[in-house]
Design an enzyme around this catalytic site. Structure first.
Site, PDB file in Angstrom:
ATOM      1  N   LYS A  82       7.026  -6.884 -10.737  1.00 58.35           N
ATOM      2  CA  LYS A  82       6.276  -7.698  -9.794  1.00 58.35           C
ATOM      3  C   LYS A  82       4.822  -7.732 -10.254  1.00 58.35           C
ATOM      4  O   LYS A  82       4.406  -6.876 -11.039  1.00 58.35           O
ATOM      5  CB  LYS A  82       6.428  -7.180  -8.376  1.00 58.35           C
TER       6      LYS A  82
ATOM      7  N   ASP B 126      -2.666  -3.383  -5.539  1.00 56.93           N
ATOM      8  CA  ASP B 126      -2.471  -1.948  -5.300  1.00 56.93           C
ATOM      9  C   ASP B 126      -2.882  -1.096  -6.496  1.00 56.93           C
ATOM     10  O   ASP B 126      -3.481  -1.592  -7.448  1.00 56.93           O
ATOM     11  CB  ASP B 126      -1.014  -1.665  -4.930  1.00 56.93           C
TER      12      ASP B 126
ATOM     13  N   GLU C 204       9.651  -9.109  -2.506  1.00 58.57           N
ATOM     14  CA  GLU C 204      10.023  -8.036  -1.592  1.00 58.57           C
ATOM     15  C   GLU C 204       9.026  -7.972  -0.453  1.00 58.57           C
ATOM     16  O   GLU C 204       7.847  -8.309  -0.626  1.00 58.57           O
ATOM     17  CB  GLU C 204      10.020  -6.700  -2.317  1.00 58.57           C
ATOM     18  N   GLU C 205       9.508  -7.469   0.673  1.00 57.52           N
ATOM     19  CA  GLU C 205       8.645  -7.318   1.844  1.00 57.52           C
ATOM     20  C   GLU C 205       7.500  -6.339   1.583  1.00 57.52           C
ATOM     21  O   GLU C 205       6.493  -6.368   2.285  1.00 57.52           O
ATOM     22  CB  GLU C 205       9.466  -6.880   3.061  1.00 57.52           C
ATOM     23  N   SER C 206       7.675  -5.453   0.595  1.00 56.81           N
ATOM     24  CA  SER C 206       6.689  -4.410   0.325  1.00 56.81           C
ATOM     25  C   SER C 206       5.531  -4.950  -0.528  1.00 56.81           C
ATOM     26  O   SER C 206       5.047  -4.273  -1.418  1.00 56.81           O
ATOM     27  CB  SER C 206       7.356  -3.220  -0.363  1.00 56.81           C
TER      28      SER C 206
ATOM     29  N   ASP D  75       0.722  -4.179  -9.230  1.00 56.09           N
ATOM     30  CA  ASP D  75       1.913  -5.029  -9.117  1.00 56.09           C
ATOM     31  C   ASP D  75       2.139  -5.582  -7.708  1.00 56.09           C
ATOM     32  O   ASP D  75       2.981  -6.441  -7.510  1.00 56.09           O
ATOM     33  CB  ASP D  75       3.171  -4.311  -9.643  1.00 56.09           C
ATOM     34  N   ARG D  76       1.373  -5.088  -6.732  1.00 54.56           N
ATOM     35  CA  ARG D  76       1.527  -5.614  -5.370  1.00 54.56           C
ATOM     36  C   ARG D  76       0.395  -6.576  -5.043  1.00 54.56           C
ATOM     37  O   ARG D  76      -0.663  -6.534  -5.672  1.00 54.56           O
ATOM     38  CB  ARG D  76       1.499  -4.483  -4.346  1.00 54.56           C
TER      39      ARG D  76
ATOM     40  N   THR E  56      16.581  -2.650  -2.334  1.00 56.49           N
ATOM     41  CA  THR E  56      15.147  -2.429  -2.545  1.00 56.49           C
ATOM     42  C   THR E  56      14.919  -1.805  -3.925  1.00 56.49           C
ATOM     43  O   THR E  56      15.609  -0.849  -4.297  1.00 56.49           O
ATOM     44  CB  THR E  56      14.608  -1.490  -1.462  1.00 56.49           C
TER      45      THR E  56
ATOM     46  N   ARG F  97      11.898   3.702   7.330  1.00 62.28           N
ATOM     47  CA  ARG F  97      11.377   2.347   7.472  1.00 62.28           C
ATOM     48  C   ARG F  97      12.327   1.570   8.381  1.00 62.28           C
ATOM     49  O   ARG F  97      13.554   1.606   8.182  1.00 62.28           O
ATOM     50  CB  ARG F  97      11.323   1.637   6.120  1.00 62.28           C
TER      51      ARG F  97
ATOM     52  N   ARG G  73       7.947  10.352  -8.913  1.00 64.16           N
ATOM     53  CA  ARG G  73       6.644  10.481  -8.235  1.00 64.16           C
ATOM     54  C   ARG G  73       6.554  11.832  -7.560  1.00 64.16           C
ATOM     55  O   ARG G  73       7.446  12.199  -6.788  1.00 64.16           O
ATOM     56  CB  ARG G  73       6.476   9.391  -7.170  1.00 64.16           C
TER      57      ARG G  73
ATOM     58  N   ASP H 248      -1.410   0.193  -9.146  1.00 67.63           N
ATOM     59  CA  ASP H 248      -1.028  -0.189 -10.510  1.00 67.63           C
ATOM     60  C   ASP H 248      -0.949  -1.700 -10.713  1.00 67.63           C
ATOM     61  O   ASP H 248      -0.426  -2.172 -11.728  1.00 67.63           O
ATOM     62  CB  ASP H 248       0.290   0.480 -10.913  1.00 67.63           C
TER      63      ASP H 248
ATOM     64  N   SER I  32       1.903   4.134  -8.207  1.00 64.36           N
ATOM     65  CA  SER I  32       1.720   2.865  -7.511  1.00 64.36           C
ATOM     66  C   SER I  32       0.682   2.931  -6.400  1.00 64.36           C
ATOM     67  O   SER I  32      -0.459   3.290  -6.634  1.00 64.36           O
ATOM     68  CB  SER I  32       3.077   2.405  -6.977  1.00 64.36           C
ATOM     69  N   HIS I  33       1.111   2.648  -5.175  1.00 65.29           N
ATOM     70  CA  HIS I  33       0.193   2.552  -4.035  1.00 65.29           C
ATOM     71  C   HIS I  33      -0.085   3.913  -3.409  1.00 65.29           C
ATOM     72  O   HIS I  33      -0.846   4.007  -2.458  1.00 65.29           O
ATOM     73  CB  HIS I  33       0.806   1.634  -2.981  1.00 65.29           C
TER      74      HIS I  33
ATOM     75  N   LYS J 200       7.182   6.197 -15.134  1.00 65.44           N
ATOM     76  CA  LYS J 200       8.299   5.261 -15.105  1.00 65.44           C
ATOM     77  C   LYS J 200       8.566   4.801 -16.525  1.00 65.44           C
ATOM     78  O   LYS J 200       7.623   4.571 -17.281  1.00 65.44           O
ATOM     79  CB  LYS J 200       7.859   4.086 -14.242  1.00 65.44           C
TER      80      LYS J 200
ATOM     81  N   THR K  49      12.997   5.218  -6.173  1.00 65.78           N
ATOM     82  CA  THR K  49      13.007   3.746  -6.197  1.00 65.78           C
ATOM     83  C   THR K  49      12.275   3.222  -7.428  1.00 65.78           C
ATOM     84  O   THR K  49      12.662   2.222  -8.013  1.00 65.78           O
ATOM     85  CB  THR K  49      12.298   3.191  -4.930  1.00 65.78           C
TER      86      THR K  49
HETATM   87  C1  G16 Z   1       8.370   0.308  -5.332  1.00 65.08           C
HETATM   88  C2  G16 Z   1       9.487  -0.551  -5.843  1.00 65.08           C
HETATM   89  C3  G16 Z   1       9.727  -1.700  -4.914  1.00 65.08           C
HETATM   90  C4  G16 Z   1       9.965  -1.199  -3.512  1.00 65.08           C
HETATM   91  C5  G16 Z   1       8.807  -0.322  -3.067  1.00 65.08           C
HETATM   92  C6  G16 Z   1       9.075   0.351  -1.740  1.00 65.08           C
HETATM   93  O1  G16 Z   1       7.183  -0.418  -5.383  1.00 65.08           O
HETATM   94  O2  G16 Z   1       9.212  -1.047  -7.129  1.00 65.08           O
HETATM   95  O3  G16 Z   1      10.818  -2.413  -5.388  1.00 65.08           O
HETATM   96  O4  G16 Z   1      10.111  -2.262  -2.631  1.00 65.08           O
HETATM   97  O5  G16 Z   1       8.611   0.700  -4.001  1.00 65.08           O
HETATM   98  O6  G16 Z   1      10.165   1.186  -1.887  1.00 65.08           O
HETATM   99  P1  G16 Z   1      10.568   2.224  -0.762  1.00 65.08           P
HETATM  100  O7  G16 Z   1      10.805   1.382   0.464  1.00 65.08           O
HETATM  101  O8  G16 Z   1      11.810   2.874  -1.271  1.00 65.08           O
HETATM  102  O9  G16 Z   1       9.420   3.154  -0.543  1.00 65.08           O
HETATM  103  P2  G16 Z   1       5.894   0.211  -6.040  1.00 65.08           P
HETATM  104  O10 G16 Z   1       4.834  -0.846  -5.872  1.00 65.08           O
HETATM  105  O11 G16 Z   1       5.631   1.447  -5.222  1.00 65.08           O
HETATM  106  O12 G16 Z   1       6.263   0.510  -7.437  1.00 65.08           O
END
Ligand code: G16
Length: 543
Positions: free
Chosen positions: A376, A277, A363-365, A281-282, A344, A496, A22, A279, A113-114, A126, A18
Site C-alpha cells: 500500500k 504513517d 483496507e479500512e486501516s 504506506d498509510r 486483513t 477490533r 513486531r 513507514d 509501521s504506525h 518484514k 499481519t
Molecule cells: C498492517 C497490514 C495491513 C493491516 C494492518 C492492520 O498495516 O499491512 O494489511 O490492515 O496492519 O492489521 P491488524 O488489524 O491485524 O492490526 P501496517 O501499516 O501496520 O503495515
C-alpha cells in the site's frame, strides 16, 4: 574481514504477524534476537549467492544498528549487491518500488509501521519477495520454523559502512550501494499522475498541509509536493524523520493526527489535508472540517480513476480486505469489474495483482494502493486525490457527497479495545464462535441476521487458504458487524470491532457517524459482551 559462525539458541516468539515481526525495541536488542530472525530468513530463502537485496527502514530508533548487522549477515551469505537507502531510510512503498525496478531478489523493511518508536517503542522487520510485496504466509511460517530450531548464524566481522552518503562500498565480496531513497519512487509517481495539472492547481493558489508525523514520508512529500509540484514551502509539516517520531503516534487517523484535524477545522483552513504513517504506506485524506474514511477513499478513487494517466486504460478489478466497507463493491458493480474480498493483510493482495485480476486495493486501516507496486502506498493515494481535485476543481466534501448521492453512503466505524488481556480476548472470540450457528434469523436491535460466520479465504490464484480471519455478522439490511483480533499489536491483545451500515437516502447522508451506527454498536456489545470480557466500557480508539 572474516566470516564467523556464531552459536545461538532458539528464542521463542519469532512468528511474524499481519505484517512482519513486531516487538518492543528492547526485545530486538537482546543478544542474538535480530541475528536469529535474519538467519531464519536466509535459511528460508536458500541460496543467496550472487543476488541483490534491498534494505531500508522508516528511520525509527534501532534502524541504523539493525542495518549494519543485516549488511554483515548479507555479506556472509554471498549476496552480490545490497541497495540501501541513504541514512537507512526507505519507505515501505519505496522498498517495493526499488525491488521491482532493480530486479532485486527481495528486500528487508525495518519498521513497525504506525506503532510508536523510540527506545521504549516498537521495532519490526518484514521480508518482501521479488515481486515487491510482503512475503506470503508460506514464507513467514517457514521463517518461524527455522527460528524454532536455529543453532548458529553466519556474520562478517567487517566494520560499519557509511550509509549517509550516496555512493558505493564493499563488504566481503558484496557491493553496497547507498541510493537516494526518493528518486526511483518519484519517477514512478510522475508516470502515474498528471503532474502538470497538479502544478497548475498549486500555482492557482490551492493550499494543502501534508503531515509527515515526523516519520519516513516527509522527505518523499517534500521532494514531490513542494519540489516537483511547486507547493509552497511549509506545505509539508513534521517533515523530518525522527528516531522517536517526535513523540507522535504515527498512525494517520483522526485521533492520532489530531494536529492536522484541528488545522483543517480552522476558519482559514487549507483546501486539502493529508497524513501518512511511520513507514509511509498509510494515508488519511481530509477536506475542510471533513475527513474521508479509507473505505470511501478507495471507492471514490476507483470511481474516478480515469483522471489519472496511469489508470486511463481502466481497472481490471478491485480488492478490499473483509472488514473494509463495501462501498468499493458498489463501484465495481457499476464498472462491471470484479471485487475481491480478502483477509486483513496487504500480503493477500499480491497474487491478485500479479495475476492481473485487480488494479486497485484498499483496507479500512488507512491503506490504499494499486498494481504499480506490491505494497500500500500513502503518498500515492494523496497524489491520486490531488489529481482528482485538479481534474474536477471541486472541494473534497463535494466530491464525497456526489459519490454518496450516486452509490449511497456506507456509514463506517472501527472501535478498538487496545492492550486488553490476551486470554480475555481469546475467550471473547471463542464465545462468539460458539454462538455463530444460532445467530441467523435472530433480530439484533431491528437488524435481522442474514448469516454469521468466521471468515475463511481461498486464494483464487494459488489455492492457498486462510481460516479464522474474523467473525462477521451480516444483516438482511446489508449492515455488518465484524470482530477480529489485531495481528500487529505488541501489548496484550487488541480487539477490533468494525461497524458498517448502508444508507441509500441522500437526505440521511449527513448524520454523525456514531449516531447513524448506534443500533449496530449496541448490537455488537450485546452479542459479544465486550465489557464483561474485557472490563472496558468504551473503546480506546474510535476511527
Ligand atoms: C498492517 C497490514 C495491513 C493491516 C494492518 C492492520 O498495516 O499491512 O494489511 O490492515 O496492519 O492489521 P491488524 O488489524 O491485524 O492490526 P501496517 O501499516 O501496520 O503495515
Amino acid at each position: 574481514m572474516a566470516i564467523q559462525t556464531i552459536t545461538t539458541h532458539p528464542i521463542p516468539g519469532q512468528r511474524p504477524g499481519t505484517s512482519g515481526l513486531r516487538k518492543k525495541v528492547g526485545t530486538f536488542q537482546q543478544p542474538h534476537y535480530l541475528e536469529n530472525f535474519i538467519q531464519s530468513v536466509f535459511y528460508t530463502l536458500g541460496d543467496c549467492e550472487g543476488k541483490t537485496l534491498v534494505l531500508g527502514g522508516d528511520g525509527r530508533y534501532h534502524n541504523r544498528a539493525a542495518i549494519q548487522t543485516i549488511l554483515r549477515m548479507a555479506a556472509a551469505h554471498g549476496y552480490a549487491r545490497v541497495l540501501v537507502g541513504r541514512g537507512g531510510i526507505l519507505s515501505t512503498p519505496a522498498v517495493s518500488c526499488v525491488i521491482r525496478k532493480h530486479q532485486a531478489s527481495g528486500g528487508i523493511v525495518l519498521s513497525a509501521s504506525h506503532n510508536p518508536g523510540g527506545p521504549d517503542g516498537d521495532f519490526g522487520i518484514k521480508y518482501n519477495i521479488a515481486a515487491g510485496g510482503p512475503a506470503p504466509e508460506s514464507v513467514t511460517e517457514a521463517i518461524f520454523h527455522h527460528s524454532e530450531t536455529i543453532t548458529q548464524y553466519r556474520i562478517s566481522d567487517a566494520a560499519d559502512i557509511d550509509i549517509d552518503r550516496v555512493g558505493s562500498g564493499q563488504m566481503e565480496q558484496m557491493r553496497i550501494e547507498v541510493i537516494d531513497p526518493v528518486a526511483d519512487y518519484a519517477e514512478l509517481m510522475q508516470r502515474l499522475f498528471d503532474f502538470g495539472a497538479i502544478r497548475k492547481l498549486f500555482a492557482g493558489g490551492f493550499t494543502m498541509r501534508f503531515d509527515g508525523m515526523s516519520a519516513v514520508s516527509g522527505p518523499y512529500a517534500k521532494a514531490i509536493i513542494e519540489g516537483m509540484l511547486g507547493a509552497p514551502a511549509g506545505t509539508v509539516i513534521n517533515g523530518e524523520p525522527l528516531e522517536d517520531f517526535g513523540g507522535h503516534h504515527p498512525d494517520p487517523n483522526p485521533v492520532n493526527a489530531a494536529q492536522l484535524i484541528a488545522l483543517m477545522a480552522e476558519d482559514d483552513a487549507p483546501d486539502f489535508g493529508a497524513a501518512s504513517d511511520g513507514d509511509g504506506d498509510r494515508n488519511m485524506i481530509v477536506g475542510r472540517r471533513f475527513d474521508v474514511t479509507p473505505s470511501d477513499s478507495l471507492a471514490i478513487l476507483a470511481a474516478n480513476s480515469g483522471v489519472a494517466p496511469g489508470y486511463r486504460a481502466g481497472l481490471k478489478g478491485i480488492a478490499r480486505s473483509m472488514p473494509t466497507s463495501r462501498a468499493a463493491d458498489r463501484v465495481a458493480e457499476a464498472l462491471g469489474i470484479p471485487c475481491y474480498e480478502t483477509p486483513t493483510g496487504w500480503k493477500y493482495f499480491g497474487t491478485l495483482l500479479d495475476a492481473g485480476l485487480a488494479t486497485l486495493c484498499g483496507e479500512e486501516s488507512y491503506g490504499t494502493g494499486s498494481d504499480h507496486i506490491r505494497e500500500k502506498d500513502g503518498l500515492w493515494a494523496v497524489l491520486f486525490w490531488l489529481n482528482l481535485l485538479a481534474a474536477t476543481g471541486k472541494p473534497v466534501e463535494e466530491i464525497v457527497a456526489a459519490h454518496w448521492a450516486r452509490f449511497g453512503r456506507n456509514y463506517y466505524s472501527r472501535h478498538d479495545y487496545e492492550a486488553v488481556d490476551a486470554e480475555a480476548a481469546r475467550l471473547l472470540m471463542a464465545d462468539l464462535r460458539i454462538k455463530l450457528p444460532v445467530l441467523a434469523g435472530t433480530v439484533l436491535n431491528t437488524h435481522e441476521v442474514d448469516f454469521a460466520d468466521d471468515f475463511a479465504y481461498t486464494d483464487p490464484v494459488d489455492g492457498s487458504s486462510a481460516q479464522q480471519q474474523g467473525v462477521r455478522i451480516v444483516m438482511k439490511d446489508g449492515s455488518r458487524i465484524v470482530y477480529r483480533l489485531s495481528g500487529t499489536g505488541t501489548e496484550g491483545a487488541t480487539l477490533r470491532v468494525y461497524l458498517e451500515l448502508h444508507e441509500a437516502d441522500p437526505a440521511q447522508h449527513h448524520r454523525p457517524t456514531q449516531q447513524a451506527l448506534a443500533s449496530l454498536i449496541a448490537a455488537a456489545e450485546s452479542v459479544a459482551s465486550i465489557a464483561m470480557h474485557t472490563g472496558r466500557a468504551t473503546p480506546t480508539v474510535i476511527t
